[in-house]
Design a protein around this motif. Sequence first.
Motif, PDB file in Angstrom:
ATOM      1  N   TRP A 127       0.714  -1.061   0.049  1.00 20.27           N
ATOM      2  CA  TRP A 127      -0.023  -0.341   0.253  1.00 20.27           C
ATOM      3  C   TRP A 127       0.889   1.243   0.003  1.00 20.27           C
ATOM      4  CZ3 TRP A 127      -4.939   1.441  -1.064  1.00 20.27           C
ATOM      5  CH2 TRP A 127      -5.185   2.677  -0.688  1.00 20.27           C
ATOM      6  N   THR A 128       0.669   1.983  -1.467  1.00 19.15           N
ATOM      7  CA  THR A 128       1.495   3.235  -1.033  1.00 19.15           C
ATOM      8  C   THR A 128       0.723   4.661  -1.015  1.00 19.15           C
ATOM      9  OG1 THR A 128       1.273   3.142  -3.427  1.00 19.15           O
ATOM     10  CG2 THR A 128       3.182   2.197  -2.579  1.00 19.15           C
ATOM     11  N   GLY A 129      -0.570   4.263  -0.583  1.00 20.80           N
ATOM     12  CA  GLY A 129      -1.486   5.607  -0.767  1.00 20.80           C
ATOM     13  C   GLY A 129      -1.209   6.512   0.330  1.00 20.80           C
ATOM     14  N   GLU A 130      -1.361   7.793   0.179  1.00 22.91           N
ATOM     15  CA  GLU A 130      -1.353   8.943   1.068  1.00 22.91           C
ATOM     16  C   GLU A 130      -2.264   8.661   2.119  1.00 22.91           C
ATOM     17  OE1 GLU A 130       0.503  12.088   0.692  1.00 22.91           O
ATOM     18  OE2 GLU A 130       1.670  10.734  -0.830  1.00 22.91           O
ATOM     19  N   PRO A 131      -2.065   9.266   3.233  1.00 25.59           N
ATOM     20  CA  PRO A 131      -2.954   9.098   4.296  1.00 25.59           C
ATOM     21  C   PRO A 131      -4.512   9.507   4.051  1.00 25.59           C
ATOM     22  CG  PRO A 131      -0.934  10.276   5.190  1.00 25.59           C
ATOM     23  CD  PRO A 131      -0.865   9.997   3.768  1.00 25.59           C
ATOM     24  N   SER A 132      -4.484  10.450   3.047  1.00 25.88           N
ATOM     25  CA  SER A 132      -6.023  10.896   2.783  1.00 25.88           C
ATOM     26  C   SER A 132      -6.658   9.509   1.973  1.00 25.88           C
ATOM     27  CB  SER A 132      -6.079  12.187   1.701  1.00 25.88           C
ATOM     28  OG  SER A 132      -5.322  11.624   0.518  1.00 25.88           O
ATOM     29  N   ALA A 133      -5.774   8.903   1.093  1.00 28.08           N
ATOM     30  CA  ALA A 133      -6.442   7.536   0.326  1.00 28.08           C
ATOM     31  C   ALA A 133      -6.707   6.668   1.548  1.00 28.08           C
ATOM     32  CB  ALA A 133      -5.418   7.246  -0.509  1.00 28.08           C
ATOM     33  N   THR A 134      -5.895   6.576   2.667  1.00 31.71           N
ATOM     34  CA  THR A 134      -6.016   5.560   3.552  1.00 31.71           C
ATOM     35  C   THR A 134      -7.522   5.922   4.491  1.00 31.71           C
ATOM     36  OG1 THR A 134      -3.775   5.269   3.902  1.00 31.71           O
ATOM     37  CG2 THR A 134      -5.304   4.368   5.583  1.00 31.71           C
ATOM     38  N   VAL A 135      -7.476   7.203   4.713  1.00 30.46           N
ATOM     39  CA  VAL A 135      -8.845   7.807   5.469  1.00 30.46           C
ATOM     40  C   VAL A 135     -10.244   7.226   4.604  1.00 30.46           C
ATOM     41  CG1 VAL A 135     -10.193   9.792   5.782  1.00 30.46           C
ATOM     42  CG2 VAL A 135      -7.800   9.405   6.651  1.00 30.46           C
ATOM     43  N   ASP A 136      -9.911   8.016   3.275  1.00 27.11           N
ATOM     44  CA  ASP A 136     -11.291   7.608   2.120  1.00 27.11           C
ATOM     45  C   ASP A 136     -11.515   6.187   1.987  1.00 27.11           C
ATOM     46  OD1 ASP A 136     -11.039  10.242   1.831  1.00 27.11           O
ATOM     47  OD2 ASP A 136     -10.475  10.212  -0.404  1.00 27.11           O
ATOM     48  N   ALA A 137     -10.526   5.276   2.034  1.00 27.57           N
ATOM     49  CA  ALA A 137     -10.729   4.054   1.914  1.00 27.57           C
ATOM     50  C   ALA A 137     -11.448   3.241   3.198  1.00 27.57           C
ATOM     51  CB  ALA A 137      -9.465   3.060   1.735  1.00 27.57           C
ATOM     52  N   THR A 138     -11.055   3.722   4.129  1.00 25.30           N
ATOM     53  CA  THR A 138     -11.512   2.947   5.693  1.00 25.30           C
ATOM     54  C   THR A 138     -13.102   3.726   5.762  1.00 25.30           C
ATOM     55  OG1 THR A 138      -9.357   3.383   6.552  1.00 25.30           O
ATOM     56  CG2 THR A 138     -11.483   3.332   8.204  1.00 25.30           C
ATOM     57  N   LEU A 139     -13.309   4.920   5.438  1.00 23.10           N
ATOM     58  CA  LEU A 139     -14.674   5.494   5.541  1.00 23.10           C
ATOM     59  C   LEU A 139     -15.659   4.818   4.432  1.00 23.10           C
ATOM     60  CD1 LEU A 139     -14.131   9.280   6.191  1.00 23.10           C
ATOM     61  CD2 LEU A 139     -15.098   7.571   7.968  1.00 23.10           C
ATOM     62  N   ALA A 140     -14.888   4.889   3.375  1.00 22.60           N
ATOM     63  CA  ALA A 140     -15.909   4.306   2.257  1.00 22.60           C
ATOM     64  C   ALA A 140     -16.368   2.994   2.278  1.00 22.60           C
ATOM     65  CB  ALA A 140     -15.263   4.465   0.777  1.00 22.60           C
ATOM     66  N   SER A 141     -15.469   2.231   2.796  1.00 24.11           N
ATOM     67  CA  SER A 141     -15.670   0.571   3.139  1.00 24.11           C
ATOM     68  C   SER A 141     -16.525   0.698   4.044  1.00 24.11           C
ATOM     69  CB  SER A 141     -14.085  -0.180   3.239  1.00 24.11           C
ATOM     70  OG  SER A 141     -14.522  -1.526   3.238  1.00 24.11           O
ATOM     71  N   ARG A 142     -16.338   1.207   5.295  1.00 23.11           N
ATOM     72  CA  ARG A 142     -17.288   1.123   6.414  1.00 23.11           C
ATOM     73  C   ARG A 142     -18.799   1.557   6.158  1.00 23.11           C
ATOM     74  NH1 ARG A 142     -18.458  -0.595  11.484  1.00 23.11           N
ATOM     75  NH2 ARG A 142     -19.596   0.803  12.502  1.00 23.11           N
ATOM     76  N   TYR A 143     -18.782   2.659   5.254  1.00 25.04           N
ATOM     77  CA  TYR A 143     -20.089   3.118   4.899  1.00 25.04           C
ATOM     78  C   TYR A 143     -20.813   1.967   4.030  1.00 25.04           C
ATOM     79  CZ  TYR A 143     -18.748   7.632   5.953  1.00 25.04           C
ATOM     80  OH  TYR A 143     -18.355   9.036   6.620  1.00 25.04           O
ATOM     81  N   LEU A 144     -20.127   1.559   3.037  1.00 23.54           N
ATOM     82  CA  LEU A 144     -20.914   0.404   2.243  1.00 23.54           C
ATOM     83  C   LEU A 144     -21.176  -0.897   3.049  1.00 23.54           C
ATOM     84  CD1 LEU A 144     -18.390   1.106  -1.019  1.00 23.54           C
ATOM     85  CD2 LEU A 144     -20.788   1.301  -0.952  1.00 23.54           C
ATOM     86  N   GLU A 145     -20.105  -1.080   3.812  1.00 23.74           N
ATOM     87  CA  GLU A 145     -20.429  -2.230   4.754  1.00 23.74           C
ATOM     88  C   GLU A 145     -21.723  -2.094   5.766  1.00 23.74           C
ATOM     89  OE1 GLU A 145     -20.089  -4.446   8.617  1.00 23.74           O
ATOM     90  OE2 GLU A 145     -19.123  -2.537   8.335  1.00 23.74           O
ATOM     91  N   ARG A 146     -21.680  -0.902   6.180  1.00 24.98           N
ATOM     92  CA  ARG A 146     -23.071  -0.718   7.166  1.00 24.98           C
ATOM     93  C   ARG A 146     -24.289  -0.619   6.700  1.00 24.98           C
ATOM     94  NH1 ARG A 146     -23.953  -1.578  11.763  1.00 24.98           N
ATOM     95  NH2 ARG A 146     -25.486  -0.066  11.977  1.00 24.98           N
TER      96      ARG A 146
END
Lengths: 225, 225
Positions: free
Chosen positions: A173-192
Amino acid sequence: MREVFHQSLEDVQARLVEISELVTIAIDKATRAFGSSDISLAEEVIEADSIIDDKAIALDELAIEILARQQPVARDLRIVVTALRVSASLERMGDIAEHIAQLTRMRFPERAIPKGLKSTFTRMGELDVEVARTLTELLRNEDLSLAELLRNSDDAIDELHISVFEKVLSDSWTGEPSATVDATLASRYLERFADHAVSVSKKVVYLATGDWAQDTDSESVPATV
Amino acid sequence: MREVFHQSLEDVQARLVEISELVTIAIDKATRAFGSSDISLAEEVIEADSIIDDKAIALDELAIEILARQQPVARDLRIVVTALRVSASLERMGDIAEHIAQLTRMRFPERAIPKGLKSTFTRMGELDVEVARTLTELLRNEDLSLAELLRNSDDAIDELHISVFEKVLSDSWTGEPSATVDATLASRYLERFADHAVSVSKKVVYLATGDWAQDTDSESVPATV
């Protein structure tokens, strides 16, 4: 009087279906906007969310009015109780669609989906749309086999959710922190989103059968991996 | 019959207070465990969550039974309806405490709170405990000034939540992706906890007054910053 009563009960069920349809449109547009960085589609979702909110409040009001005036029993009572117990979940599903649209808008004109996760998020989005469609059908016709189908889609979404974390926490994983935040939130939303649908489906089982499914709003994956 | 009726209505309200008390204990323990990497405290929270789940289900059952047998009206009806509308939110607040405990366990023996964010998360945790205590008091005595107090704490939590993202997205952030994920999730959980409390408080305003507050489960901060 009896006829008016039955009309309002039919109205309760019709409104549940209607709200679920609006949620389906919202998640469909939101996940497509997210995948293609389509800002105007995202705006549409954000704009439309207050309609879902208003309809959920109006449904609660109607349900309480029916309880106060008509003292329904048996299945009639279960319809009203189900409306009161699921309206907030449907409203939350609409909020989640809005959040995904907001992520899209926040990153525009850049892509909101982090590099390397496009196919995962596309699949999660498709599954969420499927889940919303299945839930609408279940609310409409109470075919309980649809509840089973819905759980299967939820399981598939949970697996994809876990795979997002595996990717983000891997050495590659070479993403910037903002990419990590976006991936975390988007995945959490879609799962919820799918969790809420499963929670609603359990309450529809109660509506149809009078039996309590084991119906807490539990999550099938841990908080993080 | 009348007396039995009033007993069960008092029971409904007492149970709401009891569940809120259990949620308060859970968030207090969870946030302290999170702050000090106390694994046994975290395990206690995880262990106890099913009690909250069971009590929420039992409360819904009781509320439906009262509706079916006793056809309450006016304030009595509002008590029962409020129980049906808030039990799921209280249960979710318990789930959130459990998630924070799970984050703690997942990272143990390392610290779950990412470097540089300890004081922020400590403060968010304290505010969430305060919110849970205020909510319990509001459910107990319906003193509506507490709803206002609760909104103020929620605003303070929202500001801290935004500050977490500012930190994580700033140039000075040197955390690993796992720290970014943890910060994102923990902040989201702590912020959502207070949102649920505000949502419950709006429904208590309805219980006390019969007026609909503008009571969708809206969030006061955007999905990400």
